[in-house]
Design a protein around this motif. Sequence first.
Motif, PDB file in Angstrom:
ATOM      1  N   MET A 139       0.898  -1.218   0.063  1.00 22.97           N
ATOM      2  CA  MET A 139       0.058   0.075   0.152  1.00 22.97           C
ATOM      3  C   MET A 139       0.914   1.355  -0.087  1.00 22.97           C
ATOM      4  N   CYS A 140       0.208   2.333  -0.019  1.00 23.91           N
ATOM      5  CA  CYS A 140       1.031   3.700  -0.012  1.00 23.91           C
ATOM      6  C   CYS A 140       1.529   3.990   1.277  1.00 23.91           C
ATOM      7  N   GLN A 141       2.179   5.355   1.308  1.00 19.93           N
ATOM      8  CA  GLN A 141       2.579   5.876   2.497  1.00 19.93           C
ATOM      9  C   GLN A 141       2.325   7.229   2.446  1.00 19.93           C
ATOM     10  N   LEU A 142       1.904   7.760   3.533  1.00 20.55           N
ATOM     11  CA  LEU A 142       1.504   9.299   3.894  1.00 20.55           C
ATOM     12  C   LEU A 142       2.563   9.972   4.798  1.00 20.55           C
ATOM     13  N   LEU A 143       2.797  11.243   4.651  1.00 20.77           N
ATOM     14  CA  LEU A 143       3.600  12.230   5.457  1.00 20.77           C
ATOM     15  C   LEU A 143       2.675  13.589   5.574  1.00 20.77           C
ATOM     16  N   GLY A 144       2.577  13.926   6.651  1.00 24.69           N
ATOM     17  CA  GLY A 144       1.937  15.361   6.669  1.00 24.69           C
ATOM     18  C   GLY A 144       2.577  16.062   7.873  1.00 24.69           C
ATOM     19  N   LEU A 145       2.508  17.308   7.531  1.00 23.61           N
ATOM     20  CA  LEU A 145       2.899  18.553   8.630  1.00 23.61           C
ATOM     21  C   LEU A 145       1.799  19.489   8.966  1.00 23.61           C
ATOM     22  N   ASN A 146       1.588  19.988  10.020  1.00 24.19           N
ATOM     23  CA  ASN A 146       0.877  20.951  10.376  1.00 24.19           C
ATOM     24  C   ASN A 146       1.507  21.875  11.165  1.00 24.19           C
ATOM     25  N   SER A 147       1.830  23.289  10.863  1.00 27.58           N
ATOM     26  CA  SER A 147       2.713  24.091  11.774  1.00 27.58           C
ATOM     27  C   SER A 147       2.165  25.324  12.220  1.00 27.58           C
ATOM     28  N   SER A 148       2.509  26.074  13.185  1.00 27.32           N
ATOM     29  CA  SER A 148       1.993  27.172  13.591  1.00 27.32           C
ATOM     30  C   SER A 148       2.665  28.261  12.513  1.00 27.32           C
ATOM     31  N   VAL A 149       3.824  28.016  12.101  1.00 22.94           N
ATOM     32  CA  VAL A 149       4.341  28.931  10.953  1.00 22.94           C
ATOM     33  C   VAL A 149       4.765  28.367   9.676  1.00 22.94           C
ATOM     34  N   PRO A 150       4.695  28.875   8.559  1.00 23.35           N
ATOM     35  CA  PRO A 150       5.288  28.251   7.501  1.00 23.35           C
ATOM     36  C   PRO A 150       6.538  27.532   7.799  1.00 23.35           C
ATOM     37  N   ALA A 151       6.609  26.215   7.110  1.00 22.17           N
ATOM     38  CA  ALA A 151       7.678  25.407   7.490  1.00 22.17           C
ATOM     39  C   ALA A 151       7.828  24.356   6.465  1.00 22.17           C
ATOM     40  N   GLY A 152       8.995  23.696   6.230  1.00 21.40           N
ATOM     41  CA  GLY A 152       9.366  22.689   5.371  1.00 21.40           C
ATOM     42  C   GLY A 152       9.521  21.258   6.150  1.00 21.40           C
ATOM     43  N   LEU A 153       9.531  20.350   5.143  1.00 16.79           N
ATOM     44  CA  LEU A 153       9.871  19.059   5.653  1.00 16.79           C
ATOM     45  C   LEU A 153      11.399  18.488   5.734  1.00 16.79           C
ATOM     46  N   GLY A 154      12.260  19.305   4.899  1.00 10.47           N
ATOM     47  CA  GLY A 154      13.616  19.162   5.157  1.00 10.47           C
ATOM     48  C   GLY A 154      13.949  17.749   4.661  1.00 10.47           C
ATOM     49  N   PRO A 155      14.825  17.132   5.804  1.00 10.73           N
ATOM     50  CA  PRO A 155      15.390  15.889   5.659  1.00 10.73           C
ATOM     51  C   PRO A 155      14.268  14.758   5.759  1.00 10.73           C
ATOM     52  N   PHE A 156      13.103  15.010   6.415  1.00 10.12           N
ATOM     53  CA  PHE A 156      11.995  14.187   6.608  1.00 10.12           C
ATOM     54  C   PHE A 156      11.616  13.923   5.064  1.00 10.12           C
ATOM     55  N   PHE A 157      11.493  14.865   4.084  1.00 10.31           N
ATOM     56  CA  PHE A 157      10.954  14.459   2.788  1.00 10.31           C
ATOM     57  C   PHE A 157      12.040  13.644   2.203  1.00 10.31           C
ATOM     58  N   ASP A 158      13.398  13.740   2.272  1.00 11.16           N
ATOM     59  CA  ASP A 158      14.292  12.813   1.685  1.00 11.16           C
ATOM     60  C   ASP A 158      13.947  11.577   2.117  1.00 11.16           C
ATOM     61  N   VAL A 159      13.926  11.358   3.499  1.00 18.94           N
ATOM     62  CA  VAL A 159      13.733   9.755   3.971  1.00 18.94           C
ATOM     63  C   VAL A 159      12.474   9.369   3.231  1.00 18.94           C
ATOM     64  N   PHE A 160      11.441  10.136   3.047  1.00 18.86           N
ATOM     65  CA  PHE A 160      10.280   9.731   2.668  1.00 18.86           C
ATOM     66  C   PHE A 160      10.435   9.434   1.295  1.00 18.86           C
ATOM     67  N   ALA A 161      10.738  10.236   0.459  1.00 16.04           N
ATOM     68  CA  ALA A 161      11.015  10.139  -1.063  1.00 16.04           C
ATOM     69  C   ALA A 161      11.875   8.799  -1.235  1.00 16.04           C
ATOM     70  N   ARG A 207       3.213   6.389  -3.782  1.00 17.96           N
ATOM     71  CA  ARG A 207       2.045   5.262  -4.188  1.00 17.96           C
ATOM     72  C   ARG A 207       2.503   3.904  -4.411  1.00 17.96           C
ATOM     73  N   LYS A 208       1.818   2.819  -3.800  1.00 18.15           N
ATOM     74  CA  LYS A 208       2.070   1.612  -4.481  1.00 18.15           C
ATOM     75  C   LYS A 208       0.592   1.209  -4.943  1.00 18.15           C
ATOM     76  N   ALA A 209       0.339   0.964  -6.155  1.00 19.48           N
ATOM     77  CA  ALA A 209      -1.042   0.998  -6.700  1.00 19.48           C
ATOM     78  C   ALA A 209      -1.608  -0.292  -6.394  1.00 19.48           C
ATOM     79  N   THR A 210      -2.902  -0.246  -5.561  1.00 18.49           N
ATOM     80  CA  THR A 210      -3.451  -1.220  -5.412  1.00 18.49           C
ATOM     81  C   THR A 210      -4.862  -1.178  -6.388  1.00 18.49           C
ATOM     82  N   GLN A 211      -5.252  -0.080  -6.555  1.00 18.38           N
ATOM     83  CA  GLN A 211      -6.340   0.048  -7.716  1.00 18.38           C
ATOM     84  C   GLN A 211      -6.044   1.099  -8.549  1.00 18.38           C
TER      85      GLN A 211
END
Length: 229
Positions: free
Chosen positions: A1-23, A79-83
Amino acid sequence: MCQLLGLNSSVPAGLGPFFDVFAERGGRTDEHKDGWGIAFHSGKRCRLYTDHRAAIDSPLAARVRRGALRARNILAHIRKATQGRIAIENVHPFARQLWGRTWCFAHNGDLKEFAPAPGRFVPQGDTDSEAAFCLLLSRLAARFPDGEPAPDVLRDALADVAAGIAAHGTFNFILSNGETLFAHCSTHLHYRLDEGRAMIATQPVDSRDGWVPFAAGELKAFGSGTLHP
Protein backbone atom coordinates in the motif's frame (compact mmCIF):
# COMPACT_ATOMS: atom_id res chain seq x y z
CA MET A 1 0.00 0.00 0.00
CA CYS A 2 0.93 3.68 -0.13
CA GLN A 3 2.55 5.83 2.56
CA LEU A 4 1.57 9.22 3.96
CA LEU A 5 3.53 12.11 5.42
CA GLY A 6 1.93 15.28 6.78
CA LEU A 7 2.93 18.45 8.58
CA ASN A 8 0.82 21.01 10.40
CA SER A 9 2.72 24.00 11.73
CA SER A 10 2.08 27.24 13.59
CA VAL A 11 4.22 29.08 11.01
CA PRO A 12 5.21 28.20 7.43
CA ALA A 13 7.71 25.33 7.58
CA GLY A 14 9.29 22.72 5.35
CA LEU A 15 9.77 18.97 5.61
CA GLY A 16 13.55 19.19 5.11
CA PRO A 17 15.33 15.86 5.63
CA PHE A 18 12.04 14.15 6.48
CA PHE A 19 11.00 14.42 2.84
CA ASP A 20 14.37 12.99 1.80
CA VAL A 21 13.75 9.87 3.90
CA PHE A 22 10.18 9.66 2.67
CA ALA A 23 11.10 10.06 -1.02
CA GLU A 24 13.74 7.33 -0.75
CA ARG A 25 10.94 4.95 0.21
CA GLY A 26 9.49 5.71 -3.22
CA GLY A 27 11.42 2.98 -4.99
CA ARG A 28 14.81 2.70 -3.28
CA THR A 29 14.39 1.74 0.37
CA ASP A 30 10.82 0.54 -0.09
CA GLU A 31 8.43 -0.49 -2.88
CA HIS A 32 6.22 2.59 -3.31
CA LYS A 33 7.24 3.43 -6.89
CA ASP A 34 3.92 4.05 -8.68
CA GLY A 35 3.91 7.83 -8.35
CA TRP A 36 4.29 10.52 -5.74
CA GLY A 37 2.89 13.92 -4.84
CA ILE A 38 3.08 16.75 -2.36
CA ALA A 39 0.80 19.69 -1.49
CA PHE A 40 1.97 22.89 0.21
CA HIS A 41 -1.19 24.34 1.72
CA SER A 42 -1.63 27.56 3.69
CA GLY A 43 -5.02 29.22 3.97
CA LYS A 44 -6.59 29.55 0.52
CA ARG A 45 -3.31 28.98 -1.29
CA CYS A 46 -2.34 25.45 -2.31
CA ARG A 47 0.63 24.43 -4.48
CA LEU A 48 0.31 20.85 -5.70
CA TYR A 49 3.11 18.82 -7.32
CA THR A 50 2.50 15.30 -8.65
CA ASP A 51 4.34 12.81 -10.87
CA HIS A 52 3.39 9.29 -11.98
CA ARG A 53 7.05 8.26 -11.84
CA ALA A 54 8.76 6.88 -8.73
CA ALA A 55 10.01 9.59 -6.38
CA ILE A 56 13.62 8.40 -6.73
CA ASP A 57 13.39 8.76 -10.55
CA SER A 58 11.43 12.02 -10.66
CA PRO A 59 13.18 15.28 -11.63
CA LEU A 60 10.29 17.10 -9.98
CA ALA A 61 10.93 15.30 -6.70
CA ALA A 62 14.60 16.23 -6.98
CA ARG A 63 13.66 19.90 -7.37
CA VAL A 64 11.35 19.74 -4.37
CA ARG A 65 14.13 18.13 -2.32
CA ARG A 66 16.54 20.91 -3.31
CA GLY A 67 14.01 23.69 -2.83
CA ALA A 68 12.87 25.58 0.22
CA LEU A 69 9.09 25.52 -0.16
CA ARG A 70 7.23 26.11 3.06
CA ALA A 71 3.62 25.99 4.21
CA ARG A 72 1.57 25.64 7.36
CA ASN A 73 0.18 22.35 6.07
CA ILE A 74 2.04 19.85 3.89
CA LEU A 75 0.66 16.55 2.59
CA ALA A 76 3.00 14.08 0.85
CA HIS A 77 2.22 10.68 -0.64
CA ILE A 78 4.15 7.86 -2.30
CA ARG A 79 2.05 5.34 -4.16
CA LYS A 80 2.01 1.59 -4.41
CA ALA A 81 -0.96 1.00 -6.68
CA THR A 82 -3.68 -1.37 -5.46
CA GLN A 83 -6.50 0.10 -7.56
CA GLY A 84 -6.29 2.31 -10.64
CA ARG A 85 -3.76 2.74 -13.41
CA ILE A 86 -0.28 4.18 -12.97
CA ALA A 87 -1.18 7.58 -14.40
CA ILE A 88 -0.91 11.23 -13.35
CA GLU A 89 -4.66 11.52 -12.69
CA ASN A 90 -4.36 8.75 -10.07
CA VAL A 91 -1.52 10.34 -8.10
CA HIS A 92 -2.24 11.80 -4.66
CA PRO A 93 -2.79 14.32 -3.15
CA PHE A 94 -6.12 15.18 -4.76
CA ALA A 95 -7.62 18.68 -4.49
CA ARG A 96 -11.14 20.13 -4.69
CA GLN A 97 -12.90 23.39 -3.77
CA LEU A 98 -15.52 23.49 -1.00
CA TRP A 99 -16.87 26.47 0.99
CA GLY A 100 -14.38 28.82 -0.66
CA ARG A 101 -11.40 26.70 0.40
CA THR A 102 -9.13 24.23 -1.33
CA TRP A 103 -9.21 20.79 0.30
CA CYS A 104 -6.30 18.38 -0.22
CA PHE A 105 -6.43 14.65 0.49
CA ALA A 106 -4.12 11.63 0.40
CA HIS A 107 -5.02 8.03 1.25
CA ASN A 108 -3.26 4.83 2.23
CA GLY A 109 -5.33 1.67 1.97
CA ASP A 110 -7.59 -0.48 -0.16
CA LEU A 111 -11.39 -0.20 -0.25
CA LYS A 112 -13.27 -3.25 -1.48
CA GLU A 113 -16.70 -3.24 -3.14
CA PHE A 114 -16.65 0.55 -2.92
CA ALA A 115 -18.59 2.21 -5.72
CA PRO A 116 -20.41 5.26 -4.30
CA ALA A 117 -23.12 6.92 -6.34
CA PRO A 118 -22.03 10.16 -8.05
CA GLY A 119 -22.42 13.22 -5.88
CA ARG A 120 -21.43 16.85 -6.08
CA PHE A 121 -17.77 15.86 -6.50
CA VAL A 122 -16.76 13.42 -9.23
CA PRO A 123 -13.42 11.55 -9.55
CA GLN A 124 -11.18 12.33 -12.53
CA GLY A 125 -9.18 9.11 -12.22
CA ASP A 126 -10.08 5.53 -11.37
CA THR A 127 -8.84 4.98 -7.82
CA ASP A 128 -10.79 4.07 -4.72
CA SER A 129 -8.88 6.86 -2.99
CA GLU A 130 -10.20 9.71 -5.13
CA ALA A 131 -13.70 8.19 -5.00
CA ALA A 132 -13.50 8.24 -1.20
CA PHE A 133 -12.31 11.87 -1.18
CA CYS A 134 -15.17 12.90 -3.45
CA LEU A 135 -17.66 11.06 -1.26
CA LEU A 136 -16.27 12.73 1.88
CA LEU A 137 -16.67 16.21 0.42
CA SER A 138 -20.05 15.44 -1.16
CA ARG A 139 -21.39 14.24 2.19
CA LEU A 140 -20.01 17.31 3.99
CA ALA A 141 -21.49 19.66 1.39
CA ALA A 142 -24.89 17.98 1.71
CA ARG A 143 -24.77 17.98 5.52
CA PHE A 144 -23.77 21.65 5.78
CA PRO A 145 -25.36 23.46 2.80
CA ASP A 146 -25.04 26.87 4.46
CA GLY A 147 -21.26 26.75 4.73
CA GLU A 148 -18.42 25.38 6.81
CA PRO A 149 -19.44 24.48 10.37
CA ALA A 150 -17.51 25.07 13.58
CA PRO A 151 -14.26 23.06 13.77
CA ASP A 152 -15.50 20.57 16.37
CA VAL A 153 -18.71 19.95 14.42
CA LEU A 154 -16.69 19.46 11.24
CA ARG A 155 -14.36 16.99 12.93
CA ASP A 156 -17.28 14.94 14.25
CA ALA A 157 -18.92 14.91 10.82
CA LEU A 158 -15.69 13.79 9.16
CA ALA A 159 -15.29 11.00 11.70
CA ASP A 160 -18.83 9.83 11.00
CA VAL A 161 -18.40 9.75 7.21
CA ALA A 162 -14.92 8.21 7.49
CA ALA A 163 -16.26 5.36 9.63
CA GLY A 164 -18.76 4.47 6.93
CA ILE A 165 -16.09 4.44 4.23
CA ALA A 166 -13.68 2.46 6.43
CA ALA A 167 -16.25 -0.33 6.59
CA HIS A 168 -15.10 -1.17 3.04
CA GLY A 169 -11.45 -1.76 4.01
CA THR A 170 -8.32 0.15 4.99
CA PHE A 171 -8.85 3.91 5.15
CA ASN A 172 -5.83 5.80 6.51
CA PHE A 173 -5.86 9.38 5.24
CA ILE A 174 -4.66 12.94 5.76
CA LEU A 175 -6.89 15.87 4.77
CA SER A 176 -6.27 19.62 4.91
CA ASN A 177 -8.42 22.70 4.37
CA GLY A 178 -5.42 25.01 4.62
CA GLU A 179 -5.88 25.64 8.35
CA THR A 180 -6.51 22.28 9.99
CA LEU A 181 -4.96 18.93 9.12
CA PHE A 182 -7.23 15.95 9.80
CA ALA A 183 -5.79 12.44 10.03
CA HIS A 184 -7.74 9.18 10.17
CA CYS A 185 -6.32 5.75 10.98
CA SER A 186 -7.58 2.30 10.08
CA THR A 187 -4.32 0.39 10.54
CA HIS A 188 -1.01 2.30 10.68
CA LEU A 189 -0.54 6.02 11.39
CA HIS A 190 1.69 7.93 13.83
CA TYR A 191 2.08 11.53 14.98
CA ARG A 192 4.62 13.59 16.88
CA LEU A 193 4.36 17.09 18.36
CA ASP A 194 7.51 19.19 18.43
CA GLU A 195 7.84 22.93 19.07
CA GLY A 196 4.82 24.19 17.17
CA ARG A 197 4.84 21.42 14.58
CA ALA A 198 2.77 18.27 14.26
CA MET A 199 4.17 15.51 12.05
CA ILE A 200 1.95 12.68 10.81
CA ALA A 201 3.37 9.60 9.06
CA THR A 202 2.40 6.08 8.13
CA GLN A 203 5.73 5.01 9.63
CA PRO A 204 8.06 7.35 11.58
CA VAL A 205 10.56 9.18 9.36
CA ASP A 206 13.30 9.40 11.98
CA SER A 207 14.48 7.48 15.02
CA ARG A 208 13.68 10.14 17.62
CA ASP A 209 11.36 9.38 20.49
CA GLY A 210 7.90 10.89 20.68
CA TRP A 211 6.07 9.17 17.83
CA VAL A 212 2.60 8.16 19.03
CA PRO A 213 0.57 5.50 17.20
CA PHE A 214 -3.06 6.22 16.37
CA ALA A 215 -5.67 3.76 17.53
CA ALA A 216 -7.71 2.03 14.85
CA GLY A 217 -10.72 4.16 13.97
CA GLU A 218 -9.29 7.40 15.38
CA LEU A 219 -9.65 10.72 13.58
CA LYS A 220 -7.49 13.52 14.97
CA ALA A 221 -7.37 17.22 14.08
CA PHE A 222 -4.21 19.33 14.21
CA GLY A 223 -4.07 23.11 14.08
CA SER A 224 -1.19 25.57 14.59
CA GLY A 225 1.09 22.62 15.29
CA THR A 226 -0.98 21.27 18.17
CA LEU A 227 -3.45 18.44 18.65
CA HIS A 228 -6.99 19.75 19.00
CA PRO A 229 -8.79 18.38 22.08
